[in-house]
Design an enzyme around this catalytic site. Structure first.
Site, short mmCIF file in Angstrom:
data_model
loop_
_atom_site.label_atom_id
_atom_site.label_comp_id
_atom_site.label_asym_id
_atom_site.label_seq_id
_atom_site.Cartn_x
_atom_site.Cartn_y
_atom_site.Cartn_z
N PRO A 2 0.83 -1.21 0.00
CA PRO A 2 0.00 0.00 0.00
C PRO A 2 0.87 1.26 0.00
O PRO A 2 1.83 1.35 0.75
CB PRO A 2 -0.80 -0.13 1.30
N GLU A 3 0.52 2.20 -0.87
CA GLU A 3 1.25 3.46 -0.95
C GLU A 3 0.38 4.58 -0.36
O GLU A 3 -0.65 4.31 0.25
CB GLU A 3 1.64 3.74 -2.41
N ARG A 112 1.40 -11.90 4.67
CA ARG A 112 2.86 -11.95 4.56
C ARG A 112 3.57 -11.81 5.90
O ARG A 112 4.74 -12.13 6.02
CB ARG A 112 3.35 -10.84 3.61
#
Length: 300
Positions: A2-3, A112
């Site tokens: 996510p940016e 993750r």
């Protein structure tokens, strides 16, 4: 990962969903996600009874204001926050649960397992990664001239420099590719070669793509969802990212994918012309033949 647009949308959704709620208890199932303090049980104990006063963002970090603490959360690759009623079916990879006094639960899920949480007191030093961030792209005192000064003298490709969070905070692979396309700058051009005008155009492009991405809810090219579980829609508007082999929306040339700074990089070879190769200097060994006395007419 996510940016800025995705994290901003998560922040906005959480601001609506959890601000004002009081934490009854915290359940940490994967202790290594908690970095500070280095004891997950202490982390949970300190948060019990705290009220969430606000949710801020700095770069790609979320900052929950829970006086007398700040909870700094980095989603990394696939971290997600979702609010659920107590007893709602639980999804796999749920590693931290914040139980609220009203019976709802804020669940942190991370397939993750790269995400991190740091609990620090108000006024105490923030995590190093946060304090070293460059300015926000929308900072009022940031303009093209300021960006030029930040990158001037850096020989690395402009793609690599923009990915460096000490240059600008919040940019990642998707939006760097998109901004460079809008500014018509090749991702391999050396940052130091950009003119002041190009830096101004690049900053305008960064702000334009981020503004539109935030409005669209971010880009769900992988597993991203906001606090409501909603996917973003900006992936439908991407010009180059993940469009290798497809026609450029501007000139119909074929979008190319390469690697810059170890990251998959997308660009249009026509709209973003490659930098000219540096001129080769004459080899140092190419010197005029050594002149003898006979050549100089000495002693003849």
């Amino acid at each position: 990962m996510p940016e800025l647009p995705e994290v901003e949308n998560v922040r906005r959704s959480l601001e609506t969903l959890v601000v004002g709620k009081t934490i009854e208890r915290v359940e940490v199932r994967l202790p290594r996600i908690v970095r500070t303090p280095d004891d997950a049980e202490r982390f949970a104990a300190e948060l019990a009874g705290c009220r969430i006063e606000g949710v801020d963002r700095r770069g790609k970090y979320l900052i929950f204001r829970v006086p007398p603490y700040q909870l700094v959360s980095h989603l990394r690759m696939e971290g997600q926050y979702r609010l659920h009623p107590h007893g709602d079916a639980e999804r796999p990879h749920t590693h931290v649960i914040f139980h609220f006094t009203d019976g709802t639960e804020l669940r942190y899920r991370d397939v993750r397992q790269f995400g991190t949480m740091d609990l620090v007191g108000m006024g105490e030093p923030l995590p190093k990664g946060l304090t070293s961030l460059g300015p926000e792209p929308f900072a009022e005192d940031l303009d093209g001239a300021a960006l030029y000064r930040r990158i001037h003298g850096r020989r690395a490709p402009i793609k690599a420099v923009l990915l460096d969070q000490t240059c600008l905070a919040g940019l990642g692979n998707i939006y760097v590719d998109e901004a460079l396309f809008l500014a018509r700058i090749h991702p391999e051009r050396a940052a130091e070669k950009l003119t002041r005008r190009q830096c101004s155009e690049l900053l305008d492009a960064v702000r334009d793509v981020l503004t539109r991405a935030i409005a669209a809810g971010g880009s769900s090219v992988s597993t991203y969802v906001d606090g409501y579980g909603r996917h973003g829609g900006f992936q439908m508007e991407l010009n180059v990212y993940a469009r290798e082999g497809q026609a450029c929306r501007v000139c119909q040339s074929t979008i190319v994918k390469t690697r810059v700074a170890g990251r998959g990089t997308h660009f249009c070879p026509n709209c973003q012309r490659p930098p000219r190769p540096a001129k080769k200097r004459a080899a140092a060994s190419r010197k005029s033949p050594r002149r003898t006395k006979e050549d100089e007419g000495i002693g003849t």
